[in-house]
Design a protein around this motif. Sequence first.
Motif, short mmCIF file in Angstrom:
data_model
loop_
_atom_site.label_atom_id
_atom_site.label_comp_id
_atom_site.label_asym_id
_atom_site.label_seq_id
_atom_site.Cartn_x
_atom_site.Cartn_y
_atom_site.Cartn_z
N THR A 1 0.86 -1.18 0.00
CA THR A 1 0.00 0.00 0.00
C THR A 1 0.90 1.23 0.00
OG1 THR A 1 -1.66 -1.19 1.28
CG2 THR A 1 -1.85 1.20 1.24
N TRP A 2 0.56 2.22 -0.84
CA TRP A 2 1.42 3.40 -0.98
C TRP A 2 0.74 4.65 -0.46
CZ3 TRP A 2 6.43 3.00 -2.16
CH2 TRP A 2 6.86 1.80 -2.75
N TYR A 3 1.52 5.49 0.17
CA TYR A 3 1.05 6.78 0.64
C TYR A 3 1.96 7.85 0.05
CZ TYR A 3 0.42 10.79 3.69
OH TYR A 3 0.20 12.05 4.15
N ALA A 4 1.37 8.80 -0.69
CA ALA A 4 2.15 9.90 -1.25
C ALA A 4 2.42 10.90 -0.14
CB ALA A 4 1.38 10.55 -2.39
N SER A 5 3.64 10.88 0.39
CA SER A 5 3.96 11.68 1.57
C SER A 5 4.48 13.07 1.21
CB SER A 5 4.97 10.94 2.44
OG SER A 5 6.09 10.54 1.67
N SER A 6 4.78 13.29 -0.05
CA SER A 6 5.21 14.61 -0.49
C SER A 6 4.93 14.68 -1.99
CB SER A 6 6.70 14.83 -0.22
OG SER A 6 7.47 14.00 -1.07
N GLU A 7 5.28 15.80 -2.63
CA GLU A 7 5.02 15.92 -4.07
C GLU A 7 5.81 14.90 -4.86
OE1 GLU A 7 5.44 19.87 -5.67
OE2 GLU A 7 4.14 20.69 -4.09
N THR A 8 6.96 14.49 -4.34
CA THR A 8 7.81 13.59 -5.10
C THR A 8 7.98 12.21 -4.46
OG1 THR A 8 9.77 14.48 -4.00
CG2 THR A 8 9.18 15.45 -6.12
N GLY A 9 7.74 12.13 -3.17
CA GLY A 9 8.03 10.88 -2.47
C GLY A 9 6.79 10.10 -2.07
N ARG A 10 6.95 8.79 -1.94
CA ARG A 10 5.87 7.98 -1.43
C ARG A 10 6.42 6.88 -0.53
NH1 ARG A 10 3.31 3.99 -5.98
NH2 ARG A 10 5.24 2.99 -6.64
N ARG A 11 5.58 6.43 0.39
CA ARG A 11 5.96 5.46 1.40
C ARG A 11 5.13 4.21 1.23
NH1 ARG A 11 8.89 8.19 5.50
NH2 ARG A 11 9.38 10.17 4.50
N GLY A 12 5.80 3.08 1.21
CA GLY A 12 5.12 1.80 1.02
C GLY A 12 5.04 1.05 2.33
N PHE A 13 3.84 0.54 2.62
CA PHE A 13 3.66 -0.19 3.87
C PHE A 13 2.67 -1.33 3.67
CE2 PHE A 13 -0.53 1.60 4.86
CZ PHE A 13 -0.53 2.75 4.09
N CYS A 14 2.57 -2.18 4.68
CA CYS A 14 1.62 -3.29 4.62
C CYS A 14 0.26 -2.77 5.08
CB CYS A 14 2.07 -4.44 5.52
SG CYS A 14 0.83 -5.75 5.62
N GLY A 15 -0.76 -2.95 4.25
CA GLY A 15 -2.09 -2.49 4.58
C GLY A 15 -2.75 -3.29 5.69
N THR A 16 -2.19 -4.44 6.02
CA THR A 16 -2.75 -5.27 7.09
C THR A 16 -2.11 -4.95 8.43
OG1 THR A 16 -3.23 -7.05 5.54
CG2 THR A 16 -3.13 -7.64 7.88
N CYS A 17 -0.78 -5.04 8.51
CA CYS A 17 -0.12 -4.85 9.82
C CYS A 17 0.51 -3.47 9.96
CB CYS A 17 0.92 -5.94 10.04
SG CYS A 17 2.38 -5.81 8.97
N GLY A 18 0.59 -2.69 8.88
CA GLY A 18 1.10 -1.33 8.99
C GLY A 18 2.61 -1.19 8.93
N SER A 19 3.35 -2.28 8.80
CA SER A 19 4.82 -2.17 8.76
C SER A 19 5.26 -1.24 7.64
CB SER A 19 5.46 -3.54 8.53
OG SER A 19 5.21 -4.40 9.61
N TYR A 20 6.14 -0.32 7.98
CA TYR A 20 6.70 0.64 7.03
C TYR A 20 7.89 -0.04 6.35
CZ TYR A 20 9.06 5.09 5.73
OH TYR A 20 9.69 6.12 5.08
N LEU A 21 7.82 -0.19 5.02
CA LEU A 21 8.80 -1.01 4.30
C LEU A 21 9.66 -0.23 3.31
CD1 LEU A 21 6.42 -3.99 3.50
CD2 LEU A 21 8.24 -3.97 5.22
#
Length: 133
Positions: free
Chosen positions: A56-76
Amino acid sequence: MTQTASCLCGAIRYRTTHVLGPVTACHCTQCRKSSGNFAAATPAPWDSIEIEGEVTWYASSETGRRGFCGTCGSYLFWEEGDGIAYLMAGAFDGPTGLRMDAHIFYADRSDFFRATDGLPCFAAGRGGPQVTP
Ligand SMILES: [Zn+2]
Ligand SMILES: [Zn+2]
């Protein structure tokens, strides 16, 4: 050598064949909030990485995004679209043989944290001005 990793629940597993460099502790506000204190990350090209499971991806800025597990929330993962993935090293299956070599965005750290490991503490990005922890 192949480094394997997974999120906490195991829904996402990945492996990279990249020879990993040192781990950087990033204390920027975004890493602080998304990790719980600081992110410990090391880069690898996406084309060296094979993922099983749905990130699961979250666009954290105009250029960057953060990928994590949508089930347990681990930031990967963190990435900026340049073909490089920053891998959150706590997800690696150990032992990794890796070392941490610097703190970056130390000026944005949590006020309860103080580095005592003797590593360089950069106020912002690596290579910029250093501060005393
Ligand atoms: Zn998970
Ligand atoms: Zn950061």
